[in-house]
Enzyme design. Sequence first.
Site: not given
Length: 381
Positions: A51, A103, A175, A200
């Site tokens: 995890r 974004y 970002d 991306k």
Amino acid sequence: MTKPPSRESLTAQAMHAIDAATGAVIPPIHPATTFARDADNQLIGETDYRRPAGPNEFQAARVLAMLEGAPEAKLFASGMAAIAAVVESVPTGGHVVAQSEMYYGAKALLQRTAAKGRITLDLVTPGDTTALKAACKPGTDLVWIESPANPSWAIVDIAASAQIAHSVGATLAIDSTCAPPCTTQALALGADIVMHSATKYLNGHSDVLAGVLATRELNDRWAEITEIHTRTGAIPGAFETWLMLRGLRTLWVRFERQSETALFLAEKLTGHPALSAVLYPGLPSHPGHAIAARQMTGGFGGLFSLRLKGGHEAARKLASGTRLFIQATSVGGVESLIEHRKPIEGPASPTPDDLVRVSVGLEGADDLLADLEQALADAMT
């Protein structure tokens, strides 16, 4: 003393990741969810349960940390999962400053969190350092910037933003999805945390959903994010991580080619009778070009936007009228994409109705130009 390999060379080899068991030059996929201990109940490898991370995630994180000049990086199931972890690290009632143009998914998450009373939020125009300074105040916890800002490609001065954020004791997170570490070293410019949608440019093949956070310091904020990462288990699958690492090996050559083609197209389309503007930070006419040239030292990227004199209808016709460009959402892949952005973001978006976003892939530059020119001709009718 032998000069150490460059970041470009280390990326191409995934940091010389040769499999110790077989000698394979490509790391194997490890889908296991649990990992054995030895006779003394000590871990044989780096983890006991997948995890938080497994062998594939550990290797990819090491490569990403190297690329960013970071002491540590973490993989998430998506860019939004990475953003959510940063937002979750803001204390209840904490003040956040972000951009009015960014974004749209990230802005929507911040606005939703503010509407629930978890944080207070101020939005400022990207690149306006005066407005950023006015919005930041003692007690501001987080400043969130994006450069270049999607889809206007406004440029934000990272170093100046860091100075403003740090003057009030805030963390600066960026970002940098559209300016990957082969062109922008955000942490070296003063950012505290850098986020990428690895879907991306980092993966570059439109076949992986993943996100990344890297930190400048192993501090209390990073410890909080690490706990959130562990508790929520928002990590990509082993196969997705393996694909992302595979794609990452070609980041430098892909980004260089995409930047070259985008600049070629932006220059050729500037002044086209159907267009009111070509938005690309690589153009000297772009208002943020000087700052972009300082920050984006490996190319200005494969993303630009076109504004159509004919408004919404002309933008719609352009995006649906190309034959080589694919009308689809996303950026940074090897295939060229085009999108009429406002209908995707919704009526509340500040994106103009006449804006078309272009993501340049690896096709021939002349072919892409011919495709846009024929579609623009149709959009004018």
